[in-house]
Design an enzyme around this catalytic site. Structure first.
Site, PDB file in Angstrom:
ATOM      1  N   GLY A 646     -21.410 -18.757  18.725  1.00 50.25           N
ATOM      2  CA  GLY A 646     -21.601 -20.254  18.541  1.00 50.25           C
ATOM      3  C   GLY A 646     -21.299 -21.070  17.454  1.00 50.25           C
ATOM      4  N   GLY A 648     -21.054 -26.022  16.471  1.00 48.61           N
ATOM      5  CA  GLY A 648     -20.888 -26.926  16.767  1.00 48.61           C
ATOM      6  C   GLY A 648     -20.836 -28.197  15.918  1.00 48.61           C
ATOM      7  N   GLY A 649     -20.497 -29.580  16.401  1.00 49.69           N
ATOM      8  CA  GLY A 649     -21.034 -30.390  15.586  1.00 49.69           C
ATOM      9  C   GLY A 649     -22.410 -30.478  14.364  1.00 49.69           C
ATOM     10  N   TYR A 650     -22.891 -29.523  14.497  1.00 49.67           N
ATOM     11  CA  TYR A 650     -23.898 -29.100  13.138  1.00 49.67           C
ATOM     12  C   TYR A 650     -23.604 -28.581  12.790  1.00 49.67           C
ATOM     13  CZ  TYR A 650     -28.778 -28.128  11.531  1.00 49.67           C
ATOM     14  OH  TYR A 650     -30.163 -28.238  10.931  1.00 49.67           O
ATOM     15  N   GLY A 651     -23.478 -27.126  13.049  1.00 55.43           N
ATOM     16  CA  GLY A 651     -23.067 -25.598  12.030  1.00 55.43           C
ATOM     17  C   GLY A 651     -22.872 -24.469  13.276  1.00 55.43           C
ATOM     18  N   VAL A 653     -23.973 -20.696  14.667  1.00 52.80           N
ATOM     19  CA  VAL A 653     -25.603 -19.834  15.849  1.00 52.80           C
ATOM     20  C   VAL A 653     -25.228 -18.439  15.522  1.00 52.80           C
ATOM     21  CG1 VAL A 653     -27.076 -20.468  17.743  1.00 52.80           C
ATOM     22  CG2 VAL A 653     -25.370 -22.374  16.937  1.00 52.80           C
ATOM     23  N   LYS A 667     -29.687 -21.452  14.272  1.00 55.65           N
ATOM     24  CA  LYS A 667     -29.036 -22.712  14.001  1.00 55.65           C
ATOM     25  C   LYS A 667     -28.450 -23.908  12.615  1.00 55.65           C
ATOM     26  CE  LYS A 667     -28.892 -27.558  15.516  1.00 55.65           C
ATOM     27  NZ  LYS A 667     -29.644 -28.048  16.553  1.00 55.65           N
ATOM     28  N   ASP A 763     -28.684 -36.160  24.856  1.00 54.28           N
ATOM     29  CA  ASP A 763     -27.491 -35.437  24.946  1.00 54.28           C
ATOM     30  C   ASP A 763     -27.375 -34.248  25.992  1.00 54.28           C
ATOM     31  OD1 ASP A 763     -25.056 -34.954  23.236  1.00 54.28           O
ATOM     32  OD2 ASP A 763     -25.512 -33.842  22.246  1.00 54.28           O
TER      33      ASP A 763
END
Length: 963
Positions: A646, A648-651, A653, A667, A763
């Protein structure tokens, strides 16, 4: 000699050795073709001072604006220099960078033709060349880029036809060539004009055809609409296209936006347009269409309808208008309408703006039953003789009607021919009165003089047609702030208006915080991300920015040493190296064993600062361990793509397996989303205190070699979002959804009431609820979490962050965060579980839609939006579920339950379910499922690209998604 002294001595000499050997050792670190390609780009742009690329090892020396892989030699996979005001041309040497996956040269001043050598970048996923001054034609060689997913050639000066070869891009998701001077007809495989028999009809994976604002000609080929096409956006507006709209357009079944306005289409509107039941926007304005108005009865999702300025046959108001239950905006200026406007038309529940100017509307204008949502109504130059306005007190224009000659409207603004305000502005309140010089402007944050980054957004398909509701600009500012990780105080909108093509133009000034000027790295980040910002209801943007007045340092490339000197230094370095080598080996081995022992004892870094500054001392953890980078690298097979589960905005996974066979989820932060050391430490300490079966457990972390990674328990069944939307192959039945709803509520109740200190998640959304092998829910991703109020306080005042669609409206308006903000977001998730629809879909907000249906027809009316998998469930059971969801999403926080109260409700609900029907959880629920599948883009998703952009879902609303 003690170990510490050995190590310091070795380290000092190693630094000297590295400096001496730099030009000899690093030459082999980066692939030579990549070195040559990058240096050729720098020379072509005369950008030595701008890019600051020095030496001959881009990967080893970590040149700005690039990312490399771990191959040997290393290859450049990511190059982004957006917004740096680069000039010059794009040289043929760009074709040397054959490992590139992302090439972003947007928002510069580059000129000349696009080189055919771009076709050699066969690993490219993202090509972003928008907002430059490129000329010439689109190279057919771009058809070689079969891995390409996003192609942005927007806002250049390209001419010529669209090459047939584009039809070879089988993975293309987003095709944007708007704002050029492209000519010719749309290519398709059977038009007899190419030997390869390819064209636009072969792009079956493409969702977006954004071709607006060109000079394209001819008709729409029927061939490009067939059942295998996945198109959701067909933006052909503002061209020179002609002919009739083909009947076969109904084969583009997934279309949500169809824009054909400002062309030369003729003939009647085919009845097949009325079969595009997923349309939310239909724009046919400013053509040469004739005949009767089309029957659009079935378009119940339609928000915006534009039929103005054509040559239709005279007609009274068609009956189907009152069936458009989702309609918000209608434009029928010069549509040859006759007779009175039906009173029932104004009863449409969401109607906001209507334009019936320049028709033959007569009789009485009856607004007595209009809804509060109606903000703008214009019927200039008609034959209205009287009015019944009821409680309507919003913007109304009746000039040019007989009613304006009556005493009732004498000197009334309703009948005054005063030009409406064409432009709106927006900024947070500020009292700055100081004067600034040159490019500086008073910064709204503190009134200091600063140079803002001036951006211009052109939203091509907004689902509203007027700025009468100023909340639209507030939503814009909030979304920009959230996506760019800024405060709303940093954003000013000096101008916003609809242009003559019904596109929304918004200027935004983005101010630096705490400094006078933005640094280049920040401008690259903002410029790269801003073109992906889609506020709710605004539609896809074209983004341009003004050149920014950077203060460039001076530098020159190379060491300035002649060959003889370099050879002499090299020989001397070898001698020094032999002297140092023995000591280094001993100290290194000792240090390795010490590090290994430290890891086994689960000790943690004592200092989290940079340089000599300590930032808060060592970690205070409960149950989480420190992992070395090497350990995680081994667990993921060097972070192999096959282990990626996966993004997302963080990086990204990754799935990993430790030597103990324990499965973990890692993550891994990307450089652009890393926190400061103190913030990272605080998040780890916060997560380490959380221990509950329904909260994602932190196994450990990694903080070394420039990496920030969090390690969690591996969750076999991915996210609730994946399960609801079919990405993971899981089919959730009714009782499984109740089980997940209860588990999520229990996890949140623990965070609010039992965690010490209490935690507000901030969130909550379906992608932050993970499912283990038994479908137990675990609340995850605490990147935006806040410690709850204490010392008798009722709330925490903080900048609004979260995900649009799930945000508590009271928190959004007041910036006062409470546990009830999580309750609201949880209620939205419940509605998502019930309908398998995103919170904001096709311009419709799920909370508002459910409330409207309940008001209209009670619980039975919800049958139309239920997830098809739940269509046979008892509506009595559904009613209980909906009651809890609506209680959680009350507008006032005081009216919402606590999460402990929600837990009690669901425990009783589940107990009653089991008592009445027993457990029916199917053992076959995993049939056909691939565990933790990589997620594909959904219709309304757009992944903000990263250093290795893939097609996995990362919603453009996510602010800190851990998928």
């Amino acid at each position: 000699m003690k170990l510490s002294r050995w190590w310091r001595w070795c380290h000092s000499w190693a630094l000297v050795l590295c400096a001496i050997l730099r030009h000899r050792v690093v030459d082999s670190a980066t692939n030579q073709d990549d070195v040559n390609g990058l240096l050729a780009l720098q020379d072509a742009w005369n950008a030595q001072n701008i890019l600051q690329w020095t030496g001959n090892d881009p990967c080893g020396l970590q040149w700005p604006h690039i990312v490399c892989n771990d191959a040997n030699p290393r290859r450049v996979i990511f190059l982004a220099v957006s917004g740096l005001s680069l000039t010059g041309t794009l040289p043929e040497d760009v074709g040397l960078l054959t490992a590139l996956e992302t090439l972003d040269l947007s928002q510069n001043e580059l000129t000349g033709k696009l080189p055919p050598q771009l076709g050699k970048l066969v690993n490219l996923h993202n090509l972003r060349l928008q907002s430059n001054k490129f000329t010439g034609s689109i190279p057919p060689e771009l058809g070689n880029l079969e891995q390409l997913q996003y192609m942005y050639l927007t806002s250049n000066r390209l001419q010529g036809p669209i090459p047939h070869e584009i039809g070879r891009l089988k993975n293309l998701y987003w095709f944007d060539i708007a704002g050029n001077g492209l000519q010719g007809e749309l290519p398709y495989s059977s038009d007899g004009k190419n030997q390869m028999n390819v064209g636009l009809d072969n792009l079956t994976a493409t969702r977006h055809f954004h071709f607006n604002n060109n000079s394209l000609e001819g008709s729409i080929p029927s061939a490009i609409c067939h059942p295998d096409m996945a198109l959701i956006h067909m933006l052909f507006d503002s061209n020179q296209m002609s002919g009739v709209i083909p009947d076969g357009i109904e084969q583009c079944l997934n279309l949500t936006i169809l824009k054909l306005d400002h062309n030369k289409f003729s003939g009647t509107v085919p009845a097949s347009v009325g079969k595009l039941v997923n349309l939310t926007e239909l724009h046919l304005n400013s053509n040469q269409l004739t005949g009767e108005l089309p029957d659009l009865t079935n378009l119940t999702k339609l928000n915006v309808l534009g039929l103005s300025d054509n040559q239709y046959a005279p007609s009274e108001f068609p009956a189907w208008m009152t069936s458009l239950v989702s309609l918000t905006d209608m434009q029928m200026d010069r549509a040859n309408l006759e007779g009175p406007v039906p009173k029932t038309f104004f009863e449409l529940p969401s109607l906001a703006a209507v334009n019936f100017d320049n028709n033959e509307v007569n009789g009485t204008l009856d607004l007595s039953t209009s809804k509060p949502s109606l903000l703008f109504l214009s019927l200039r130059n008609n034959n209205i003789g009287s009015t019944s306005l009821g409680n309507f007190d919003q913007e109304l224009h009746l000039e040019g009607n007989p009613v304006c000659n009556t005493s009732a409207f004498a000197n009334s603004q309703v009948c005054t021919q005063v030009p409406a305000a064409l432009s709106q502005s927006y900024q947070s309140s500020t009292n700055c009165t100081n004067q600034c010089s040159m490019n500086s402007i008073p910064n709204p944050i503190d009134c200091s003089c600063a140079i803002p980054y001036k951006c211009h957004f052109t939203y091509r398909a907004p689902s509203f047609t007027t700025l009468s509701d100023r909340n639209h600009l507030k939503v814009f500012v909030n979304t920009v702030a959230t996506n760019l990780n800024m405060s709303e105080m940093q954003i000013m909108v000096p101008e916003a208006f609809f242009n003559d093509q019904n596109q929304l133009f918004v200027s935004a000034w983005l101010f630096p915080n705490g400094t006078e000027i933005w640094i280049p790295e920040d401008v690259v980040r903002i410029s790269s991300a801003a073109g992906n910002i889609f506020p709710p209801m605004f539609g896809p943007p074209m983004f341009q920015a003004e050149p920014y007045p950077f203060e460039w340092p001076t530098s020159t490339r190379g060491s300035g040493l002649n060959t003889g000197a370099k050879i002499g230094i090299g020989v001397g370095a070898v001698v020094i190296g032999l002297i140092v080598l023995g000591a280094c080996i001993f100290a290194f081995v000792q240090k390795y064993h010490a590090d290994k022992a430290r890891s086994s004892r689960e000790t943690y870094p004592a200092s989290w600062g940079s340089g000599k500054t300590d930032s808060g001392g060592g970690l205070k953890l409960k149950g989480a361990r420190w992992f070395s980078f090497a350990e995680l690298k081994k667990a993921t097979n060097n972070f192999n793509e096959s282990n990626e589960i996966g993004s997302g905005g963080y990086g990204k996974v990754y799935r990993g397996e430790l030597v103990t066979k324990e499965k973990i989820a890692i993550k891994r932060a990307e450089q652009r989303s890393m926190q400061g050391a103190v913030e990272f430490k605080n998040e780890i300490e916060l997560l380490s205190r959380v221990h509950h079966r329904n909260v994602g457990g932190l196994v450990g972390f990694c903080f070394e070699q420039g990496e920030q990674m969090l390690i969690y328990d591996y969750m076999e069944n991915g996210t609730l979002r994946d399960a609801l939307y079919g990405y993971s192959g899981i089919k959730l039945d009714w009782r499984q959804r109740l089980h997940i709803a209860l588990g999520t509520a229990q996890g949140l109740a623990y965070l609010h009431d039992l965690a010490s200190p209490p935690i507000i998640h901030r969130d909550i959304k379906s992608s932050n609820i993970l499912l283990d092998g038994k479908l137990n829910a675990k609340v995850a991703d605490f990147g935006l979490s806040k410690i709850g109020p204490n010392d008798g306080k009722t709330h925490v005042t903080t900048q609004v962050k979260g995900t649009v669609g799930y945000l508590d409206p009271e928190y959004y308006l007041t910036q006062q965060l409470t546990e009830k903000s999580d309750v609201y977001s949880y209620g939205v998730v419940l509605l998502e579980m019930l309908t398998a629809r995103q919170p904001i879909e096709h311009g419709t907000y799920i909370v508002r839609e459910v409330k409207a249906l309940l008001d209209k027809g009670g619980i039975a009316a919800l049958r139309s939006i239920l997830d098809p998998k739940l269509q046979h469930e008892s509506m009595l059971e559904v009613q209980k579920f909906v009651k809890i969801a609506m209680h959680c999403t009350e507008e006032s926080a005081l009216c919402r339950p606590t999460m402990s109260e929600v837990v009690k409700e669901f425990e009783e609900f589940n107990a009653q379910e089991l008592a009445e029907g027993g457990s029916t959880r199917s053992s076959k629920m995993f049939d056909g499922r691939t565990s933790m599948n990589k997620r594909q883009l959904s219709d309304s998703d757009y992944t903000a690209y990263s250093s290795k952009n893939s097609s996995r879902d990362s919603s453009f609303h996510d602010s800190a998604g851990f998928a």
